[in-house]
Write an enzyme that holds these catalytic residues in place. Sequence first.
Site, PDB file in Angstrom:
ATOM      1  N   GLU A 287       0.808  -1.231   0.000  1.00 52.32           N
ATOM      2  CA  GLU A 287       0.000   0.000   0.000  1.00 52.32           C
ATOM      3  C   GLU A 287       0.835   1.273   0.000  1.00 52.32           C
ATOM      4  OE1 GLU A 287      -4.023  -1.234   2.283  1.00 52.32           O
ATOM      5  OE2 GLU A 287      -2.279  -1.104   3.587  1.00 52.32           O
TER       6      GLU A 287
HETATM    7  C1  ACM Z   1      -1.983  -5.339   4.011  1.00 54.95           C
HETATM    8  O1  ACM Z   1      -3.068  -5.799   4.408  1.00 54.95           O
HETATM    9  N1  ACM Z   1      -1.869  -4.053   3.731  1.00 54.95           N
HETATM   10  C2  ACM Z   1      -0.819  -6.190   3.832  1.00 54.95           C
END
Ligand code: ACM
Length: 484
Positions: A287
């Site tokens: 992310e």
């Molecule tokens: C995640 O759930 N951002 C690895």
Amino acid sequence: MPFPIDVALTGDAPFALSGATVTGDPDAAGQLRALVRTRTGAELGAGDDIALTVDGSGAAESYRLDVSATGIRITGADAAGLFYGVQTLGQLIRREGDSWVVPAVRAVDAPRFAYRGVMLDVARHFHDVATVRAYIDRAACLKLNVLHLHLSDDQGWRLELRSRPELTATASATAVGGAAGGFYTQDDYRQIVAYAASRHMTVVPEFDMPGHTHAVGLAYPEIAAAPVVEVITEGSIPVAGEPYTGIGVGFSSLRIGDEATDAFVRDVFTELADLTPGPWLHFGGDESLGTDPEDFARFVAQASAVIAGLGKTPVAWHEAGAASGLAPGTVGQFWGFVSPTDAAARHARAFAERGGRLILSPADAIYLDMKPTADSALGLTWANGPTSLARAYGWEPTEVVDGVGEEAILGVEAPLWTETVATLDDIDALAFPRIAAAAEIAWSPATGAERSWESFRGRVGGLGPLWTNLDIHFPALEEVPWTT
Ligand code: ACM
């Protein structure tokens, strides 16, 4: 639970625990004594009714168990195998009239995957050493052998580093919702690692980068990019230099291509490698929505090379597979859905194409922080939640990412993110009983008469009394026929 490779009732009378004695490997004998005491209140004396040995033969972590009316033999290929045989014995103890007995069985057992993990996020809410030890106990009795600690995120940095003292001095005090933060001293961390090892678990520490680094910017503002607030879809808006207590994701990034950032990455992973006996160091990589894609690729190449250069195997969330410069042999952790997007599958495959293997953590199956039912007080729902126990059990690792078969799979891990999880009771409420689904998928053969939802739910129900004795505050999900 998890179901063994081979187990059968012999037809002999059960073994009576009353007045029974134990001999053999002292660690395993101590663990069996504690388990029997917790389950039945009885003390095992010294003597050879129950014999516990390690004989060095068979697959890693395997064991053989033989229970007859006159005695019990557990033989481990290694200390871990013997420990797992003791756990199986603990699960077999039952009440017959006024006595405690073990049914006469023979079992031969070994794991399917070498890496069988749980992850605890200690950044969104900090969890103290006692809580981590309790989670290790819970996981180990289901034959899980890896504890992945998510040690840093936007909300806080949780491990003391001598090379970078400002991290815990200025970036550890708070957590989600303004809860108290905290951090592990180096001694705390060593204690966790040692306690895990005593339960045959390896600690995999993670410093999440280059995103999820708002807290780093509190300590070392010169290496933090400005927050990219447009990407936030949930939770409060971060302000540079102020602690973040919301649950938004993707907005923070290290400044890539800066010598000060390079030095930071080298320092933190060098010190982490020194503190960590296990083979894996996780550098996150998920992310990073606030990081330019070219910068992201450059960062992944650099961080994975630093870790490989320290003699450790780098691990990263699957997005890092987008980086062509990923160090060969890096392990990928897939957290897409059981039916992945093309991009997630492509990124996951890239690890295998570069000689690395995959850890499977499909978010819509075994993210333990998803609500188990719509009315659960705790948990989130973004990964197609609520996630029932049936869904947690109903997937097969080799059928998730096309082109990633048994050989390319290192194992399975069930993460528990802690946006809504502040206490051990909260951990129990979300992890149980779904953690058992992860354990069985990671340990048991893919097929077999008992590898079915009907068998599994019955066996989960049968563990209720043991879990109650172990003081695990599991929710009595209606999917399970609980034994009382
Ligand atoms: C995640 O759930 N951002 C690895």
